[in-house]
Write a protein that holds these residues in place. Structure first.
Motif, PDB file in Angstrom:
ATOM      1  N   SER A   5       1.829  -2.406 -12.273  1.00 13.95           N
ATOM      2  CA  SER A   5       1.546  -3.213 -11.077  1.00 13.95           C
ATOM      3  C   SER A   5       0.220  -3.952 -11.160  1.00 13.95           C
ATOM      4  N   GLU A  41       6.968   0.250  -7.931  1.00 11.03           N
ATOM      5  CA  GLU A  41       6.366  -0.715  -7.009  1.00 11.03           C
ATOM      6  C   GLU A  41       7.328  -1.112  -5.895  1.00 11.03           C
ATOM      7  N   TRP A  91      -1.321  -1.295  -5.948  1.00 10.79           N
ATOM      8  CA  TRP A  91      -0.853   0.047  -5.639  1.00 10.79           C
ATOM      9  C   TRP A  91      -1.153   0.428  -4.189  1.00 10.79           C
ATOM     10  N   HIS A 122      -4.712  -4.722  -8.974  1.00 10.39           N
ATOM     11  CA  HIS A 122      -3.875  -3.530  -9.045  1.00 10.39           C
ATOM     12  C   HIS A 122      -3.179  -3.342  -7.700  1.00 10.39           C
ATOM     13  N   ARG A 156       7.156   1.442  -3.253  1.00  9.10           N
ATOM     14  CA  ARG A 156       5.890   1.410  -2.515  1.00  9.10           C
ATOM     15  C   ARG A 156       5.857   0.304  -1.465  1.00  9.10           C
ATOM     16  N   SER A 164       5.136   5.493  -9.116  1.00 12.91           N
ATOM     17  CA  SER A 164       4.903   4.309  -9.946  1.00 12.91           C
ATOM     18  C   SER A 164       5.886   3.175  -9.676  1.00 12.91           C
TER      19      SER A 164
END
Length: 390
Positions: free
Chosen positions: A243, A194, A251, A249, A197, A192
């Motif tokens: 996010s 961000e 992701w 979104h 990621r 989760s």
């Protein structure tokens, strides 16, 4: 494999059923709309749900979609129906009197199964569920309540800190159905954070997550998300958490294509895993000598060998902070694999590509009959996949 997700909206003037078939392993999507089906199948009830009316309508619409997509439009890569998202995790909408969220989900999936069977379409698709949080209780509910209805069990979890935690949680859930003949798919997963990621370390993270799932017994792993996506109502304006940016979104390991074509670093790993670490066409006892976590190296393998087929895909991940020399030995290499080329795909988080293309093969080796060894020099956080692709 294409997974069909159904979104139904209705009003007094119009009913619409949208079919969205997501093709995993590619960027392609198929969007098909079947509108005004209420003339044939009626509209479901709205504010006061009624199972007697609504479930048969839902099941008929779903069955009609399978027939339209597979039999009429000849889309022969539609194989799995994902029946609802997280039906056991939270209250979503209003359920009819006398039902819980779980019991209504159970009856809806049974209605779908029965309608497909009655329409002689059941053999065309598998039903996947419960697509909920990855815990033994959810899997046990689906196993006990939907045996003979659900073909593939699935679940998901997020933000686990390391290989061992991922592996233990995957194993605990898969243990519930391990003695059945059913497969288990990890239907979502990721972290989760961000910021993480968007970093090259996320490629390593995804590889660890995938390796843990495969070693625990999952037949396939789907990360959340391959590409950023916009949501429809009621989340079309979602903003400020998870996010979400005004309905978008973020992701994915690939941005929303109309906005940008540059991929995020984790794309290079995710694309490689999707291409090569999926379920083989058949399973055998062929395996690498060591799998799991040892000396900061995670090893996972997918194999499929017959008298005429030879497929090995071996994933190695360095979870430590130092460069490590590692050797993986493939046991019992059959004669059908002798001389087979095995190619290497390498991801270094400290030297991430910038060309937005799948990782190239960096070198090749040849399998030897009996036992073959693959030697690797893995830098911190690096990911390597060796695979027979020719």
């Amino acid at each position: 494999v294409v997974v069909v997700v159904v979104v139904i909206s209705s009003s007094s003037s119009d009913s619409q059923l949208e079919i969205i078939a997501f093709t995993f392993g590619t960027i392609g999507h198929v969007y098909i709309s079947l509108r005004n089906l209420h003339s044939t199948y009626r509209s479901p009830t709205a504010c006061t749900p009624n199972a007697t009316i609504d479930l048969p309508i839902y099941a008929k619409w779903m069955s009609a979609c399978v027939n339209e997509l597979v039999n009429i439009r000849k889309l022969d890569n539609i194989k799995i129906l994902v029946a609802f998202t997280e039906p056991l995790d939270y209250q979503s909408g209003t359920v009819p009197a006398g039902y819980t969220q779980a019991s209504y989900y159970m009856d809806a999936v049974k209605a779908l199964h029965n309608e497909l069977t009655n329409d002689n379409l059941r053999h065309l698709v598998q039903i996947q569920g419960p697509n909920s949080a990855f815990n033994p209780a959810n899997i046990q509910f689906a196993r006990d309540s939907l045996a003979g209805v659900v073909d593939i069990y699935s679940g998901h979890q997020y933000s686990r800190p390391n290989y061992t935690v991922w592996f233990n949680e995957y194993s605990a859930a898969i243990d519930v159905i391990r003695n059945t003949t059913s497969q288990f798919i990890v239907d979502e997963g990721g972290d989760s954070d961000e910021a993480l990621r968007n970093q090259s370390a996320y490629g390593t993270y995804l590889a660890i997550m995938h390796a843990a799932a495969i070693n625990a017994g999952a037949s396939s792993v789907t990360s959340w998300l391959f590409q950023d996506q916009y949501y429809v109502a009621p989340l079309q304006d979602a903003n400020g958490s998870d996010s979400f940016y005004h309905g978008l979104h973020r992701w994915g390991q690939q941005p929303w294509l109309p906005y940008a074509t540059d991929v995020r670093p984790g794309y290079y790993v995710l694309n490689t895993l999707m291409r090569y670490m999926g379920p083989p066409s058949s399973t055998t006892v062929q395996a690498v000598e060591t799998s799991g976590l040892l000396n900061n190296i995670v090893v996972s393998a997918v194999t499929s060998t017959t008298t005429s087929e030879c497929y090995f895909a071996i994933l190695m991940v360095n979870t430590g902070t130092n460069t490590i020399n590692n050797t993986v030995t493939i046991n019992n290499v059959p004669s059908s694999c002798t001389g087979k080329t095995i190619s290497r795909y390498y991801y270094d988080p400290n030297n991430v590509p910038t060309n937005n293309l799948p990782l190239p093969s960096s070198k090749k080796s040849v399998l030897q009959s009996g036992r073959s060894a693959i030697c690797e020099n893995l830098s911190e956080g690096s990911v390597v996949v060796w695979v027979t692709t020719e």
